[in-house]
Design a protein around this motif. Structure first.
Motif, PDB file in Angstrom:
ATOM      1  N   LYS A  82       7.544 -30.903  67.775  1.00  0.00           N
ATOM      2  CA  LYS A  82       8.877 -31.361  67.400  1.00  0.00           C
ATOM      3  C   LYS A  82       9.085 -32.786  67.864  1.00  0.00           C
ATOM      4  O   LYS A  82       9.613 -33.640  67.139  1.00  0.00           O
ATOM      5  N   LYS A  94      10.159 -31.605  61.638  1.00  0.00           N
ATOM      6  CA  LYS A  94      11.007 -31.413  62.810  1.00  0.00           C
ATOM      7  C   LYS A  94      11.940 -30.224  62.637  1.00  0.00           C
ATOM      8  O   LYS A  94      12.107 -29.414  63.550  1.00  0.00           O
ATOM      9  N   CYS A  97      10.224 -27.091  63.124  1.00  0.00           N
ATOM     10  CA  CYS A  97       9.953 -26.884  64.556  1.00  0.00           C
ATOM     11  C   CYS A  97      11.166 -26.350  65.282  1.00  0.00           C
ATOM     12  O   CYS A  97      11.069 -25.483  66.162  1.00  0.00           O
ATOM     13  N   VAL A  98      12.344 -26.883  64.925  1.00  0.00           N
ATOM     14  CA  VAL A  98      13.582 -26.421  65.572  1.00  0.00           C
ATOM     15  C   VAL A  98      13.768 -24.934  65.329  1.00  0.00           C
ATOM     16  O   VAL A  98      14.021 -24.150  66.248  1.00  0.00           O
TER      17      VAL A  98
END
Lengths: 153, 831
Positions: A82, A94, A97-98
């Protein structure tokens, strides 16, 4: 091909990348950091990201293959990914990834695996896109033009 | 012809009687009487002049007749006499018994004269009539007049002709006489007949004339009446005009009396006014007396009641007390007296609908006296005049009263205005003087303060022993406190003026608390009082408010807690005030309603020190109050602190109060203030920066030595590039050990991009800090993190980081952040 045409195409392509959410403002910031003292800054960073992300993804796959894996480890890896993606402005990576991290907290195996796949895909996509972008840049530079500066809010 | 002896005694003469047309002719021939001879021959005698005597014894009738003044007689036989009688047409009275010849001449004479006069009169009457009728133009009955005239003339003629028939007369005379008589008869009958017709007409003319005269008299009467009424009206108008032309009460009343006196030709006119007590009537004005002596009469007199009970003018007796103004002098018959009531209206009684029904019972009495000995009576129109005047006077008086009132009110207002103006100017002068004084004093006090603070801070920079350092720090701190006190005084004066305004700005709330904490910790630690600071997790980092005053307030409150505690601990808690917790606020008039734009910060400072008597709590916030109970040998409070705090808190729309169980049980100071959320946009590039900063941002930091620690290669590279772009001399390390190894005081800033969850990140920070004991030498430690929640912030604060920067960060932002960091030596960004 004419330089102007190439530049226009380059601008359109870049705009489309932003529009589709592959890149965000952070990428612009990176571009801004590139100057005479640091001519290949962006390229360097991006290639570094690709290496890094590959390694991370592989690690993730290996970890998740195990039966009883440590969520914390997964979390740490995803966290790294991230951070990297955020640093270069790979927005979609990103975001995944969150979500991935959230699922790790929830300890949802299924979702984690799904996210892994997603991450892989996103990385692949953004890699392609950026490679295309750089090729275009090189073409322009070879033709003698200059890279147009993008302004994105 | 008859021969008769001329004289019986004279047989010798004879008289020849010859009846002629004109009478009888006596022809005396051969008579012896000388009287008759020759002179009476052939004379004709009127029968009028015949005087007859009749002798019984003889057969002869003696004819005595006068010719001129001659008398003669002759004798005729009776037969002849009878013929004579018939022939003359004269019926004579025969005085055969007693011949009255003695009075013959007298009777005849009188008859003669009367006839003459009658004729004269009869002739003159028509002449007069004609004359006067000719003179007067109007006479409708001329024909009657002619007739009447003819009648009269003929009568006159008849009488005139009668003159000739006294004596012997001829036939012509008789004929004339007869004609005249006949004519007279005719005319008079005609006249009589005509008069039957005429006289009723004449009479009716008379009645018409009478009727018209009556009418004229009536009209005259009515005219007189109207004239008097008009006169009265004119008088009233004039009086009213006179009365109403002035608004002065005395003039009104005086004028009334004067004008009434003149109009009605009064002898005396008086006005009785009720006294203040209302029990008596006092003689206030009279016509003749210039200064009436204060007669008073009780108001309950029957005559007075009589007058007051009616709104008409009432005739009263001249002997009643109100009318007896002068002593009875001599014998005179006092004239008639009339009295009328004059209502005295008050302002409050004046209602349009009430008029003239009056709710007031205050009347004045006006008494009017006709001249004595004049036998004049009060006429109806005069009474009406008086009544009307009385009403007008009432109105005029009420107007005068209103005017008086308004004049008085206006005067009062003017006075008050003047007084107020003066007071205001005095107040302004006082305020100005005080402000000048304060300003001067502040300036004078600040100058030495400045010297003290400046020099002690300079001294601090030099090499000192620990003891000396401590001393200098104390001096500095005291100096600062004193400077604060001076500011307090100035603030207070400005607060009282109302000219104080909060300086709003965005600031770091946590930093404020931290600073207070840092300031108070040394002092508290000297007294061995542990201080704890608890900030609620949901307390926003950046808020809008007056930072300086808030810090002042917190400092004051905390300082008091420390000051007045000998033992125990001090705890400072700060959190967002919820509505429930606001219910137990001591001042229920604050109803804090948090909204999207602002919230209410509640700070509680609890100490276990001396405590306060609950009864003294209100006094604490009054300035300069003598707080004997709180005074210890160390404290030297000016007493202003809490008062100022209260003012600030109030300005921040909050409240401050102290709760204490009692002496020795410690106390809790609580205050609530309203703070605003700073507005921000979602773009991280537009983070709100503290506005109070007036530093000129540096565009680059050439040669600024910085150290980056980031385990993530990519982001490490990015950050390095970023800082290099800003001109910094960047050392980038990827591990903690390297970081600890390489960090030195040459580095101004250490950027730690570490996960701040857990304790790992903080550990490195702590270790870096520990490496540099001296505060002013060590580099600033800044953490770069992606999350900005409260816990992270709190932990950063706790650990002692100098700054937190939120990722991602743009070039511009990094630039300004770094410059701010360098300037303020602290940097805490909000969300």
């Amino acid at each position: 091909m004419e330089v102007v045409q190439m530049q226009r195409r380059f601008a359109e392509y870049t705009a489309s990348l932003f529009r589709e959410g592959f890149l965000d403002a952070q990428f612009t910031q990176l571009q801004q950091l590139q100057d005479e003292t640091n001519p290949d800054f962006v390229e360097e960073v991006v290639s570094l990201f690709f290496e890094d992300s590959e390694k991370l993804v592989n690690n993730l796959a290996k970890t998740l293959d195990q039966q009883n894996f440590d969520y914390k480890k997964v979390d740490a890896l995803v966290h790294q990914l991230k951070g990297s993606s955020a640093s270069i402005g790979a927005q979609r990576v990103k975001n995944v990834c969150v979500a991935f991290r959230q699922f790790c907290e929830d300890q949802n195996v299924e979702a984690c695996l799904g996210c892994l796949q997603q991450v892989k895909q996103e990385c692949f996509l953004v890699k392609n896109k950026l490679e295309t972008l750089f090729r275009m840049e090189q073409q322009i530079v070879a033709a003698g033009g200059s890279i147009p500066v993008m302004e994105y809010n | 012809m008859y021969q008769i002896p001329a004289d019986p005694h004279d047989r010798a003469g004879t008289c020849k009687i010859l009846p002629t047309k004109r009478g009888i002719k006596a022809d005396f021939a051969r008579t012896n009487s000388d009287l008759l001879s020759g002179s009476v021959q052939n004379q004709v005698f009127s029968l009028f002049q015949l005087i007859l005597r009749f002798e019984h014894q003889s057969q002869f009738v003696e004819l005595k007749f006068a010719v001129g003044n001659r008398r003669c007689r002759c004798y005729v036989t009776t037969e002849i006499f009878t013929i004579f009688q018939l022939g003359a047409g004269l019926m004579m009275e025969c005085n055969c018994i007693e011949p009255q010849w003695a009075g013959d001449d007298l009777l005849m004479k009188y008859q003669y004269i009367s006839d003459f006069f009658i004729a004269l009169a009869y002739f003159s009457i028509p002449l007069e009539l004609i004359y006067f009728v000719k003179k007067s133009a109007v006479f409708p009955y001329r024909w009657v007049l002619v007739q009447f005239g003819a009648f009269i003339v003929l009568c006159g003629a008849t009488h005139l002709i009668n003159l000739w028939t006294f004596n012997v007369h001829t036939r012509t005379v008789a004929v004339v006489m007869t004609t005249a008589k006949v004519l007279t008869a005719v005319v008079s009958c005609a006249t009589a007949l005509m008069l039957v017709h005429i006289i009723p007409d004449l009479l009716s003319v008379k009645t018409r004339e009478l009727f018209l005269k009556n009418k004229a008299a009536e009209l005259d009467r009515e005219m007189g009446l109207i004239r008097t009424q008009e006169e009265t009206g004119r008088h009233v108008r004039m009086l009213t005009h006179e009365i109403r032309s002035t608004l002065d009460r005395h003039t009104i009343l005086k004028t009334t009396l004067v004008e009434l006196g003149r109009t009605l030709a009064l002898e005396e006119c008086a006005l009785w006014m009720p006294t203040r007590t209302g029990l008596e009537l006092q003689l206030s004005y009279t016509l003749r007396h210039q200064n009436p002596v204060g007669f008073t009469v009780p108001i309950q007199l029957p005559v007075v009641n009589q007058v007051f009970s009616s709104n008409r003018a009432v005739k009263i007796s001249p002997n009643c007390p109100v009318a007896r103004l002068r002593p009875l002098a001599g014998k005179y018959m006092p004239g008639e007296v009339v009295a009328v009531r004059v209502p005295l209206l008050h302002l409050s009684n004046f209602q349009i609908n009430d008029w003239p029904e009056l709710s007031t019972k205050r009347y004045a009495l006006m008494v009017l006296m006709l001249p004595s000995d004049s036998a004049r009576q009060w006429h109806v129109h005069e009474l009406e005049l008086v009544e009307v005047v009385a009403d007008q006077v009432a109105v005029a008086l009420s107007h005068a009263a209103i005017l008086e009132e308004s004049m008085r009110a206006r005067d009062l207002l003017m006075e008050q205005n003047v007084a107020l103006d003066l007071a205001r100017r005095e107040a302004e002068t006082a305020i100005r003087a005080r402000n000048d004084f304060l300003a001067v004093m502040n300036h004078e006090m600040r100058t030495p303060m400045h010297a003290i603070i400046a020099l002690s801070s300079l001294l601090q920079e030099t090499e000192l022993t620990t003891e000396q350092r401590l001393m200098v720090e104390t001096i500095l701190k005291s100096g600062n406190l004193l400077a604060t006190l001076i500011n307090d005084v100035l603030d207070l004066s400005r607060l009282e003026d109302g000219s104080f305004q909060l300086e709003l700005g965005t600031f770091n709330l946590h930093a404020v608390f931290r600073e207070v904490f840092n300031l108070i910790k040394p002092i508290a630690s000297v007294k061995k009082l542990p201080v704890s600071l608890n900030l609620a997790p949901d307390l926003p980092e950046y808020v809008v408010g007056d930072e300086k005053r808030l810090m002042q307030t917190i400092l004051n409150v905390v300082g008091n807690a420390v000051k007045f505690s000998k033992e125990g601990s001090i705890s400072i808690t700060a959190f967002i005030a919820k509505s429930e917790s606001l219910r137990d606020s001591r001042t229920p008039d604050i109803f804090p309603i948090p909204s999207d734009n602002h919230f209410y910060l509640r700070v509680q400072v609890k100490d276990l020190g001396l405590g306060v008597n609950p009864q003294d709590v209100p006094k604490l916030f009054t300035k300069f109050a003598d707080n004997q109970l709180l005074a210890t040998r160390n404290s030297s409070g000016s007493g202003l602190g809490l008062a100022i705090c209260k003012r600030f808190v109030n300005l921040m729309e909050g409240d401050i109060w102290i709760e204490s169980e009692g002496l020795g049980k410690g106390c809790t100071a609580i205050f609530i203030v309203k703070l605003g959320y700073p507005d921000c946009s979602s773009d991280p590039k537009l983070q709100s920066l503290p506005k109070v900063s007036t530093i000129i941002r540096q565009t680059s930091f050439p040669g600024l030595k910085v150290l980056i620690m980031d385990e993530n290669g990519v982001s490490r590279m990015v950050t390095k590039g970023l800082l290099m772009h800003l001109g910094c001399n960047v050392t980038a390390v990827g591990s903690r050990d390297e970081c600890l190894h390489l960090v030195s005081q040459k580095h101004k800033v250490v950027f730690l991009d570490v996960p701040l969850t857990g304790t790992d990140g903080f550990e490195i920070a702590i270790r870096v800090r520990e490496k540099f004991a001296k505060r002013h030498d060590r580099p600033l430690i800044v953490a770069l993190t992606g999350n900005s929640d409260r816990i992270t912030m709190e932990n950063c604060l706790r650990v002692g980081l100098d700054g937190v920067i939120l990722k991602p960060v743009s070039v511009d932002r990094m630039r300004s952040l770094v410059s701010e960091l360098l300037e303020r030596r602290v940097l805490f960004e909000g969300q």
